[in-house]
Design a protein around this motif. Sequence first.
Motif, mmCIF file in Angstrom:
data_model
loop_
_atom_site.group_PDB
_atom_site.id
_atom_site.type_symbol
_atom_site.label_atom_id
_atom_site.label_comp_id
_atom_site.label_asym_id
_atom_site.label_seq_id
_atom_site.Cartn_x
_atom_site.Cartn_y
_atom_site.Cartn_z
ATOM 1 N N VAL A 91 0.827 -1.204 0.000
ATOM 2 C CA VAL A 91 0.000 0.000 0.000
ATOM 3 C C VAL A 91 0.863 1.256 0.000
ATOM 4 O O VAL A 91 0.482 2.287 -0.590
ATOM 5 C CB VAL A 91 -0.969 -0.004 1.214
ATOM 6 N N LEU A 92 2.031 1.207 0.634
ATOM 7 C CA LEU A 92 2.942 2.347 0.635
ATOM 8 C C LEU A 92 3.448 2.634 -0.771
ATOM 9 O O LEU A 92 3.438 3.789 -1.226
ATOM 10 C CB LEU A 92 4.121 2.073 1.579
ATOM 11 N N ILE A 93 3.874 1.596 -1.466
ATOM 12 C CA ILE A 93 4.418 1.774 -2.818
ATOM 13 C C ILE A 93 3.335 2.256 -3.780
ATOM 14 O O ILE A 93 3.581 3.121 -4.627
ATOM 15 C CB ILE A 93 5.057 0.466 -3.299
ATOM 16 N N GLY A 184 -3.337 9.117 -3.190
ATOM 17 C CA GLY A 184 -2.120 8.618 -2.563
ATOM 18 C C GLY A 184 -2.008 9.043 -1.111
ATOM 19 O O GLY A 184 -1.700 8.226 -0.223
ATOM 20 N N VAL A 185 -2.286 10.319 -0.843
ATOM 21 C CA VAL A 185 -2.232 10.821 0.540
ATOM 22 C C VAL A 185 -3.307 10.140 1.384
ATOM 23 O O VAL A 185 -3.066 9.762 2.542
ATOM 24 C CB VAL A 185 -2.417 12.351 0.564
ATOM 25 N N GLY A 186 -4.501 9.957 0.799
ATOM 26 C CA GLY A 186 -5.572 9.283 1.517
ATOM 27 C C GLY A 186 -5.216 7.849 1.894
ATOM 28 O O GLY A 186 -5.526 7.393 3.003
ATOM 29 N N LEU A 187 -4.556 7.139 0.987
ATOM 30 C CA LEU A 187 -4.123 5.772 1.280
ATOM 31 C C LEU A 187 -3.135 5.745 2.436
ATOM 32 O O LEU A 187 -3.207 4.869 3.311
ATOM 33 C CB LEU A 187 -3.483 5.150 0.031
ATOM 34 N N LEU A 188 -2.218 6.712 2.442
ATOM 35 C CA LEU A 188 -1.226 6.763 3.524
ATOM 36 C C LEU A 188 -1.885 7.049 4.871
ATOM 37 O O LEU A 188 -1.469 6.514 5.896
ATOM 38 C CB LEU A 188 -0.183 7.838 3.215
ATOM 39 N N LEU A 189 -2.902 7.909 4.858
ATOM 40 C CA LEU A 189 -3.583 8.242 6.107
ATOM 41 C C LEU A 189 -4.475 7.096 6.582
ATOM 42 O O LEU A 189 -4.469 6.745 7.764
ATOM 43 C CB LEU A 189 -4.421 9.513 5.920
ATOM 44 N N LYS A 193 -0.976 2.287 9.419
ATOM 45 C CA LYS A 193 -0.279 1.211 10.131
ATOM 46 C C LYS A 193 0.286 0.167 9.171
ATOM 47 O O LYS A 193 1.344 -0.419 9.432
ATOM 48 C CB LYS A 193 -1.214 0.554 11.140
ATOM 49 N N LYS A 194 -0.438 -0.074 8.068
ATOM 50 C CA LYS A 194 0.065 -1.025 7.076
ATOM 51 C C LYS A 194 1.201 -0.415 6.264
ATOM 52 O O LYS A 194 2.160 -1.110 5.908
ATOM 53 C CB LYS A 194 -1.059 -1.452 6.143
ATOM 54 N N ALA A 195 1.075 0.877 5.955
ATOM 55 C CA ALA A 195 2.096 1.541 5.151
ATOM 56 C C ALA A 195 3.381 1.724 5.934
ATOM 57 O O ALA A 195 4.483 1.610 5.382
ATOM 58 C CB ALA A 195 1.582 2.893 4.660
ATOM 59 N N PHE A 196 3.246 2.009 7.247
ATOM 60 C CA PHE A 196 4.416 2.245 8.099
ATOM 61 C C PHE A 196 4.337 1.331 9.318
ATOM 62 O O PHE A 196 4.042 1.785 10.426
ATOM 63 C CB PHE A 196 4.486 3.709 8.535
#
Length: 211
Positions: A91-93, A184-189, A193-196
């Motif tokens: 999800v981060l990538i 992209g920003v929405g996915l990170l928010l 926890k999954k992204a980071f």
Amino acid sequence: MSIKKASLIIILILLIDQISKFYIKTNFVLGEEIKVFNWFSILFVENEGMAWGAKIPGEYGKLLLTLFRLGAIVGIAYWLWDSVRNNGARVLIIAISFIFAGAFGNIIDSVFYGMIFTDSYGRVAEFMPEAGGYAGIFHGKVVDMLYFPLYDGPLPSWIPFWGGDNFTFFEPVFNVADTAISTGVGLLLFFNKKAFPDKKEEEIKERAAGN
């Protein structure tokens, strides 16, 4: 997730973004609007500055903004490469790929559109004009066309100060590149926890897998 798959996402978003902008620029007069639904229109506007139409004041404001964008895109590209190299979360990538594609799409407008198009004031723009474009390199305007006035009407009278005034939600006009950045920003928010993932949790999982 491999850099190849990330590149495919970026290329797909860039193609959709640039094809839509090219079509609008070569078929619409600035300010022209086509209502698709009551809550959605294709409205051609151009953005000289940042999001929400904000600008850096001064003679060199536009140049500084474009150069800043170029520097930012280099940083995002490194972030993407480093995340792939370190086996970052899928999800981060994906999120970084969306952000990179969106930022790069708007940079193309800022860097080149002034050179390859005539202006759109009262006429449909010409592509690759013999006499040159409407501005030099780094001084192009970003093409926006997606308009979602989900509500357009008076505010309730009981609201202090603004009651009875006309209000439009959502008023900003944006493009595919902006949508990619927001996604992209929405996915990170949303998937933070999954992204980071926590490093300690990762170490425990690795040890458990090793056993």
